[in-house]
Write a protein that holds these residues in place. Structure first.
Motif, mmCIF file in Angstrom:
data_model
loop_
_atom_site.group_PDB
_atom_site.id
_atom_site.type_symbol
_atom_site.label_atom_id
_atom_site.label_comp_id
_atom_site.label_asym_id
_atom_site.label_seq_id
_atom_site.Cartn_x
_atom_site.Cartn_y
_atom_site.Cartn_z
ATOM 1 N N HIS A 43 0.837 -1.205 0.000
ATOM 2 C CA HIS A 43 0.000 0.000 0.000
ATOM 3 C C HIS A 43 0.870 1.254 0.000
ATOM 4 C CE1 HIS A 43 -3.381 2.574 0.584
ATOM 5 N NE2 HIS A 43 -3.031 2.929 1.810
ATOM 6 N N ARG A 44 1.933 1.238 0.788
ATOM 7 C CA ARG A 44 2.820 2.405 0.877
ATOM 8 C C ARG A 44 3.608 2.633 -0.418
ATOM 9 N NH1 ARG A 44 6.517 2.616 6.061
ATOM 10 N NH2 ARG A 44 7.269 4.475 4.959
ATOM 11 N N VAL A 45 3.997 1.538 -1.072
ATOM 12 C CA VAL A 45 4.856 1.673 -2.262
ATOM 13 C C VAL A 45 4.061 1.800 -3.554
ATOM 14 C CG1 VAL A 45 6.644 0.515 -3.641
ATOM 15 C CG2 VAL A 45 6.808 0.533 -1.140
ATOM 16 N N PHE A 46 3.046 0.966 -3.711
ATOM 17 C CA PHE A 46 2.288 0.970 -4.980
ATOM 18 C C PHE A 46 0.928 1.670 -4.871
ATOM 19 C CE2 PHE A 46 4.976 -2.857 -5.057
ATOM 20 C CZ PHE A 46 5.651 -2.684 -6.253
ATOM 21 N N GLY A 47 0.352 1.621 -3.677
ATOM 22 C CA GLY A 47 -1.008 2.157 -3.520
ATOM 23 C C GLY A 47 -2.025 1.054 -3.780
ATOM 24 N N ASN A 50 -3.388 0.734 -7.455
ATOM 25 C CA ASN A 50 -2.471 0.089 -8.411
ATOM 26 C C ASN A 50 -2.341 -1.411 -8.158
ATOM 27 O OD1 ASN A 50 -1.825 2.287 -10.026
ATOM 28 N ND2 ASN A 50 -0.233 3.007 -8.608
#
Lengths: 168, 168
Positions: A43-47, A50
């Motif tokens: 969640h933090r890196v891609f969302g 996405n």
């Protein structure tokens, strides 16, 4: 009651996003509630949006692997914000290059040693007085030693070689 | 006029997001207008908001490397939607394992050949009739050959070894 409560337990994604988790939730099979850190990382890196798109873009049978590789990449990025898992790729490529160089070097040494050993054994066998063989026949341990050398290098042992030598 | 027009040319990110690009735009140095595919890739995989956050989270001096590694990861993910660049990591790890195994095997062979060559040369040198040395003295090519073998294995050549042999 217990099994029903398990089936309605929200997945890590829905819990984090504070939404109702349904049985057909896209994230449910890959982001279980017991491992919240996995969804937190992706969640933090891609969302979440996405991740959802990327999972939907691959066949259902591949989604487990896709989720696992996304978790892997995200975790690496959080640990190494500048290079992420590209740092590991660079390190592995360097290691492959080093190992290939070492292997080439040791292989060349092996080739050279084989040639030298072959020459040494040919020298022993082809001596006109054939002393090494005579010598070997007299000395038990030397004979065994010579036999081992021949076996290793040529794949056959002293008696066969002696026959060949006598026939010449 | 030309230099002014260059400085106000929007970066690939601002162009794609249809917003005004300023001189202090975070994306400008790393996503030039001439390479729109780079921003397209990171935008599709990470999203503009996450890219912005990840670039801001690292020192300015590291942002170029961070942007490059993000482009690398994103491109790999678009090419291989299931495994992304983790496929390359797995492949490289497999290659490292294979090369290490090959290297261990060839190294063991080299050790064995060294021992065998050492034994063969000792056998030639220590023969009571010293025929290899006598033989080598008589035959030019064999002499040279024997000398080379000794040099390679022991680091010194026939005359020195002959002296040592005579002293015994």
């Amino acid at each position: 009651m217990e099994s029903n409560s398990k089936s309605t337990m929200p997945c890590a994604a829905c819990k984090h996003l504070r939404r109702r988790c349904t049985e057909d939730c896209l994230f449910l099979p890959y982001f279980p509630a017991a491992e919240p850190e996995k969804f937190m990382a992706v969640h933090r890196v891609f969302g979440a949006s996405n991740i959802s798109k990327m999972l939907q873009d691959v066949p259902v049978t591949d989604r487990g692997d896709a989720a696992a590789s996304l978790v892997y990449e995200a975790t690496a990025r959080l640990q190494q914000p500048v290079y992420g898992c590209v740092a590991l790729i660079a390190s592995l490529q360097k290691r492959v290059f080093q190992l290939q160089s070492e292997l080439d070097e040791v292989s060349a040494t092996t080739m050279r040693l084989r040639t030298q050993l072959s020459s040494a054994l040919s020298f022993i066998v082809s001596s006109p007085q054939s002393p090494p063989l005579a010598c070997a026949a007299e000395e038990g341990s030397s004979h065994e030693h010579n036999k081992q050398l021949q076996q290793c290098q040529y794949g056959y042992s002293y008696p066969q070689m002696k026959d060949y030598y006598t026939e010449l």
